[in-house]
Motif scaffolding. Structure first.
Motif, PDB file in Angstrom:
ATOM      1  N   PRO A  64      -8.449   4.327  -6.255  1.00  0.00           N
ATOM      2  CA  PRO A  64      -8.977   3.204  -7.087  1.00  0.00           C
ATOM      3  C   PRO A  64      -9.071   1.931  -6.366  1.00  0.00           C
ATOM      4  O   PRO A  64      -9.929   1.270  -6.594  1.00  0.00           O
ATOM      5  CB  PRO A  64      -8.082   3.385  -8.270  1.00  0.00           C
ATOM      6  CG  PRO A  64      -7.441   4.703  -8.054  1.00  0.00           C
ATOM      7  CD  PRO A  64      -6.929   5.095  -6.708  1.00  0.00           C
ATOM      8  N   LEU A  65      -8.072   1.699  -5.737  1.00  0.00           N
ATOM      9  CA  LEU A  65      -8.076   0.528  -5.078  1.00  0.00           C
ATOM     10  C   LEU A  65      -9.013   0.779  -3.764  1.00  0.00           C
ATOM     11  O   LEU A  65      -9.596  -0.912  -3.442  1.00  0.00           O
ATOM     12  CB  LEU A  65      -6.850  -0.215  -4.553  1.00  0.00           C
ATOM     13  CG  LEU A  65      -6.877  -1.669  -4.509  1.00  0.00           C
ATOM     14  CD1 LEU A  65      -7.103  -2.382  -5.148  1.00  0.00           C
ATOM     15  CD2 LEU A  65      -5.144  -2.405  -4.288  1.00  0.00           C
ATOM     16  N   ARG A  66      -8.547   1.148  -2.423  1.00  0.00           N
ATOM     17  CA  ARG A  66      -9.785   1.328  -2.093  1.00  0.00           C
ATOM     18  C   ARG A  66     -10.217   2.776  -1.673  1.00  0.00           C
ATOM     19  O   ARG A  66     -10.122   3.604  -1.352  1.00  0.00           O
ATOM     20  CB  ARG A  66      -8.919   1.933  -0.498  1.00  0.00           C
ATOM     21  CG  ARG A  66      -8.226   0.068  -0.078  1.00  0.00           C
ATOM     22  CD  ARG A  66      -8.668  -1.061   0.419  1.00  0.00           C
ATOM     23  NE  ARG A  66      -8.191  -2.343   0.722  1.00  0.00           N
ATOM     24  CZ  ARG A  66      -6.998  -2.070   1.461  1.00  0.00           C
ATOM     25  NH1 ARG A  66      -7.510  -1.176   2.734  1.00  0.00           N
ATOM     26  NH2 ARG A  66      -6.316  -3.007   2.051  1.00  0.00           N
ATOM     27  N   PRO A  67     -11.910   2.708  -2.922  1.00  0.00           N
ATOM     28  CA  PRO A  67     -12.486   4.221  -2.895  1.00  0.00           C
ATOM     29  C   PRO A  67     -12.922   4.829  -1.626  1.00  0.00           C
ATOM     30  O   PRO A  67     -13.458   5.811  -1.359  1.00  0.00           O
ATOM     31  CB  PRO A  67     -13.122   3.699  -4.356  1.00  0.00           C
ATOM     32  CG  PRO A  67     -13.740   2.194  -3.878  1.00  0.00           C
ATOM     33  CD  PRO A  67     -11.854   1.737  -3.103  1.00  0.00           C
ATOM     34  N   ARG A  68     -13.644   3.937  -0.504  1.00  0.00           N
ATOM     35  CA  ARG A  68     -14.070   4.133   0.318  1.00  0.00           C
ATOM     36  C   ARG A  68     -13.057   4.214   1.615  1.00  0.00           C
ATOM     37  O   ARG A  68     -14.186   5.053   3.125  1.00  0.00           O
ATOM     38  CB  ARG A  68     -14.609   2.863   1.047  1.00  0.00           C
ATOM     39  CG  ARG A  68     -15.934   2.518  -0.664  1.00  0.00           C
ATOM     40  CD  ARG A  68     -17.096   1.256   0.143  1.00  0.00           C
ATOM     41  NE  ARG A  68     -18.549   1.362  -0.827  1.00  0.00           N
ATOM     42  CZ  ARG A  68     -19.204  -0.045  -0.227  1.00  0.00           C
ATOM     43  NH1 ARG A  68     -19.357  -0.201   0.591  1.00  0.00           N
ATOM     44  NH2 ARG A  68     -19.691  -0.217  -1.429  1.00  0.00           N
ATOM     45  N   ASN A 106       8.682  -4.270  -5.201  1.00  0.00           N
ATOM     46  CA  ASN A 106       7.879  -3.637  -6.895  1.00  0.00           C
ATOM     47  C   ASN A 106       6.471  -2.235  -6.557  1.00  0.00           C
ATOM     48  O   ASN A 106       6.583  -3.176  -5.619  1.00  0.00           O
ATOM     49  CB  ASN A 106       7.199  -4.553  -7.308  1.00  0.00           C
ATOM     50  CG  ASN A 106       7.187  -4.532  -9.004  1.00  0.00           C
ATOM     51  OD1 ASN A 106       7.268  -3.766  -9.417  1.00  0.00           O
ATOM     52  ND2 ASN A 106       5.885  -5.335  -9.485  1.00  0.00           N
ATOM     53  N   SER A 107       7.021  -1.327  -7.328  1.00  0.00           N
ATOM     54  CA  SER A 107       5.326  -0.548  -7.237  1.00  0.00           C
ATOM     55  C   SER A 107       4.706  -0.767  -7.869  1.00  0.00           C
ATOM     56  O   SER A 107       3.834   0.005  -8.106  1.00  0.00           O
ATOM     57  CB  SER A 107       5.731  -0.105  -5.888  1.00  0.00           C
ATOM     58  OG  SER A 107       6.696   1.184  -7.115  1.00  0.00           O
ATOM     59  N   TYR A 108       4.612  -1.591  -9.349  1.00  0.00           N
ATOM     60  CA  TYR A 108       4.548  -0.826 -10.430  1.00  0.00           C
ATOM     61  C   TYR A 108       4.127  -2.143 -11.326  1.00  0.00           C
ATOM     62  O   TYR A 108       5.352  -2.773 -11.566  1.00  0.00           O
ATOM     63  CB  TYR A 108       5.317   0.125 -11.388  1.00  0.00           C
ATOM     64  CG  TYR A 108       4.342   0.509 -12.343  1.00  0.00           C
ATOM     65  CD1 TYR A 108       3.540   1.614 -12.365  1.00  0.00           C
ATOM     66  CD2 TYR A 108       5.040   0.102 -14.118  1.00  0.00           C
ATOM     67  CE1 TYR A 108       2.735   1.721 -13.948  1.00  0.00           C
ATOM     68  CE2 TYR A 108       3.507   0.623 -15.372  1.00  0.00           C
ATOM     69  CZ  TYR A 108       3.269   1.159 -15.030  1.00  0.00           C
ATOM     70  OH  TYR A 108       2.198   1.438 -16.222  1.00  0.00           O
ATOM     71  N   PRO A 109       3.199  -2.387 -12.187  1.00  0.00           N
ATOM     72  CA  PRO A 109       1.755  -1.518 -12.270  1.00  0.00           C
ATOM     73  C   PRO A 109       1.576  -1.206 -10.036  1.00  0.00           C
ATOM     74  O   PRO A 109       1.996  -2.627  -9.629  1.00  0.00           O
ATOM     75  CB  PRO A 109       0.541  -2.208 -12.447  1.00  0.00           C
ATOM     76  CG  PRO A 109       1.512  -3.633 -12.663  1.00  0.00           C
ATOM     77  CD  PRO A 109       2.401  -3.370 -12.980  1.00  0.00           C
ATOM     78  N   PRO A 110       0.498  -0.778 -10.165  1.00  0.00           N
ATOM     79  CA  PRO A 110       0.253  -0.851  -8.302  1.00  0.00           C
ATOM     80  C   PRO A 110      -0.415  -2.617  -7.903  1.00  0.00           C
ATOM     81  O   PRO A 110       0.466  -2.359  -6.869  1.00  0.00           O
ATOM     82  CB  PRO A 110      -1.497  -0.107  -8.085  1.00  0.00           C
ATOM     83  CG  PRO A 110      -0.799   1.157  -9.574  1.00  0.00           C
ATOM     84  CD  PRO A 110       0.032   0.473 -10.526  1.00  0.00           C
ATOM     85  N   SER A 111      -1.017  -3.062  -8.601  1.00  0.00           N
ATOM     86  CA  SER A 111      -1.612  -4.440  -8.638  1.00  0.00           C
ATOM     87  C   SER A 111       0.276  -5.147  -7.865  1.00  0.00           C
ATOM     88  O   SER A 111      -0.378  -6.636  -7.195  1.00  0.00           O
ATOM     89  CB  SER A 111      -2.841  -5.178  -9.221  1.00  0.00           C
ATOM     90  OG  SER A 111      -2.117  -5.323 -10.604  1.00  0.00           O
ATOM     91  N   SER A 112       1.542  -4.822  -8.094  1.00  0.00           N
ATOM     92  CA  SER A 112       2.401  -5.737  -8.173  1.00  0.00           C
ATOM     93  C   SER A 112       2.978  -5.743  -7.518  1.00  0.00           C
ATOM     94  O   SER A 112       3.604  -6.091  -6.752  1.00  0.00           O
ATOM     95  CB  SER A 112       3.024  -6.341  -9.594  1.00  0.00           C
ATOM     96  OG  SER A 112       3.530  -4.707 -10.292  1.00  0.00           O
ATOM     97  N   GLY A 113       2.432  -4.442  -6.011  1.00  0.00           N
ATOM     98  CA  GLY A 113       2.599  -4.081  -4.727  1.00  0.00           C
ATOM     99  C   GLY A 113       3.342  -5.305  -4.273  1.00  0.00           C
ATOM    100  O   GLY A 113       2.613  -6.043  -3.909  1.00  0.00           O
ATOM    101  N   ARG A 114       4.866  -5.771  -3.761  1.00  0.00           N
ATOM    102  CA  ARG A 114       5.055  -6.384  -2.994  1.00  0.00           C
ATOM    103  C   ARG A 114       6.031  -5.790  -1.973  1.00  0.00           C
ATOM    104  O   ARG A 114       7.166  -4.336  -2.469  1.00  0.00           O
ATOM    105  CB  ARG A 114       5.918  -7.420  -4.025  1.00  0.00           C
ATOM    106  CG  ARG A 114       4.376  -8.364  -4.636  1.00  0.00           C
ATOM    107  CD  ARG A 114       4.013  -8.973  -3.604  1.00  0.00           C
ATOM    108  NE  ARG A 114       2.281  -9.818  -4.607  1.00  0.00           N
ATOM    109  CZ  ARG A 114       1.986  -9.995  -5.653  1.00  0.00           C
ATOM    110  NH1 ARG A 114       1.128  -8.284  -4.829  1.00  0.00           N
ATOM    111  NH2 ARG A 114       1.205  -9.429  -5.979  1.00  0.00           N
TER     112      ARG A 114
END
Length: 462
Positions: free
Chosen positions: A303-307, A166-174
């Motif tokens: 957005p999840l890893r801005p640095r 799963n890749s959508y939404p990004p936070s549900s990526g598994r």
């Protein structure tokens, strides 16, 4: 200031440390595929790369002619151990040792090999090589340790986004459940132990082409759009590429390896395709790759890893006329085999622009954005370089003391290296304004500190 130089009778072909990177952002490289019968020679390819400011490439094997051509070029390269060798590398440490000795130590360090891709998209390999992947990676790493190369050369393996369930939404990526225990966790553990990164091949084109009725083209091409908010994190995404990469980060976090970094080893957009390949066009390819380069060089991460800076290899350098499959497969190139551009992609952040001064409406070019340096163009020719060097150190007022005999930047003793130092001194002295790094075509701007021996190139407006 009068400056004297020893005569240069032999000019090394490739000393420029050319880069596409910006100091506090990400890196752009290019995949150099060769499934074609009409490509220029590797020597000509190296000249092309240097002329375009490309200092990182990825190849899909360890072709000795290609690696030899890259020697002393300043171009870093990712090489690959093909899928068909995974079984042998996994089952026999001596095979891995011999492979590293024959294909890596033979060329390194003259050829700046910085990583080995062990296999490619192994999970979708019809030969079912998945069980061999991690053992092969471990044996290749053991070989690097044996030859004292493990600190210089990373190991990883490119995975396709189809590795995700799963890749959508990004936070549900598994990751796909059947891959997690047998291969994903052991591979990520090895990457963490060796301070390496997960290689990921991500193609928003495929997602868009299959879902053009649901995905905005602007969202896929880095154009201005309303974006999408991830309900799991509240983060807004304005590009499909960012969403795909964050889905991988989320998948890694879900299995306990959120600290492993990611490198995008393939991404691109075709300039032509079959009728059913929606979105494949030259204008869309230019928009995607141009938008991605700007995104990488001026952005600071997802957005999840801005640095975490984005490090990306575009696919591909050339259109490859012998690739099987749909028309798009033969039309991912930035260049035709003739070396002409399929479309233009600006590889340096900070475009030429103007601003008024003194209130009288007069215009002058402003400084390049971000940190940048000025280096010599190795293709300019000895006479042009020498004349430009003489001007920079004379009328130009560059500080050329460090390149005098016995001084800190005298070595390497080459015209390209000395000219680069002088050009950069002039460029920095003149506040890095556009037009101050040209010298009649003998110089160009790069966005990563040049590397000539131990010499450090200053930046700043002093």
């Amino acid at each position: 200031m009068a400056v004297s130089f020893l005569p240069y009778f032999l000019i090394p072909s490739f000393f420029s440390a050319i880069s596409l990177t910006q100091a506090d952002s990400g890196m752009i490289g290019v995949n150099y595929g060769r499934i074609a019968n009409n490509l220029p020679s590797p020597e000509n390819v190296v000249n092309l790369l240097k002329s375009q400011g490309i200092n990182r490439i990825k190849i899909f094997d360890t072709d000795h002619t290609v690696l030899a051509s890259l020697a002393n070029s300043g171009i870093k390269v990712v090489v690959a151990l093909p899928n068909e060798l995974l079984s042998s590398a996994a089952s026999d440490q001596s095979f891995a040792d011999n492979w590293v000795q024959a294909n890596i130590t033979k060329h390194f360090p003259a050829t700046e090999i910085e990583a080995i891709a062990v296999g490619n998209e192994v999970f979708v390999d019809p030969s079912n090589t998945t069980p061999y992947l991690v053992p092969a990676m471990k044996n290749i790493h053991s070989s690097l340790v044996k030859f004292n190369l493990d600190e210089s050369i990373k190991i990883s393996s490119p995975i396709a986004l189809s590795s995700l369930a799963n890749s959508y939404p990004p936070s549900s990526g598994r990751f796909k459940p059947d891959l997690v225990e047998p291969v994903i966790k052991p591979m990520l553990d090895l990457l963490r132990q060796t301070s390496s990164y997960l290689m990921v091949n991500a193609y928003p084109f495929f997602a868009y082409s299959a879902n053009a009725d649901k995905i905005s083209l602007d969202y896929a091409l880095f154009r201005e759009n309303a974006g999408n908010v991830d309900p799991g994190t509240g983060l807004r995404y304005n590009s499909l590429f960012d969403a795909q990469i964050d889905a991988v980060f989320a998948a890694m976090s879900a299995v306990g390896f959120g600290g492993v970094k990611v490198m995008v080893t393939e991404t691109g957009w075709p300039s032509a395709g079959d009728e059913n390949e929606i979105g494949a066009s030259e204008s869309n390819a230019a928009a995607y790759n141009g938008g991605l380069v700007k995104r990488v060089l001026t952005g600071n991460g997802t957005p999840l890893r801005p640095r975490d800076p984005l490090n990306v290899y575009l696919f591909a350098l050339f259109n490859e006329n012998q690739k099987p499959g749909p028309t798009s497969e033969r039309n991912y190139g930035l260049f035709y085999p003739s070396e002409g551009k399929v479309y233009d992609v600006p590889f340096v952040a900070g475009e030429v622009r103007s601003t008024p001064v003194n209130g009288d409406g007069a215009q002058f070019p402003v400084a390049h954005e971000g940190q940048s340096w000025c280096v010599s163009n190795g293709n300019a020719g000895k006479e042009k370089l020498q004349a430009a060097l003489d001007y920079a150190c004379g009328e130009g007022g560059a500080d050329c003391r460090p390149i005098q005999p016995g001084a800190t930047c005298y070595h390497p003793e080459s015209l390209e290296a000395h000219a680069s130092f002088a050009f950069n001194s002039y460029y920095q002295k003149n506040a890095r304004r556009v037009g101050t790094c040209y010298f009649g075509g003998a110089a160009h701007v790069v966005t990563q500190p040049p590397r000539y021996g131990e010499c450090e190139f200053p930046t700043g407006f002093s």
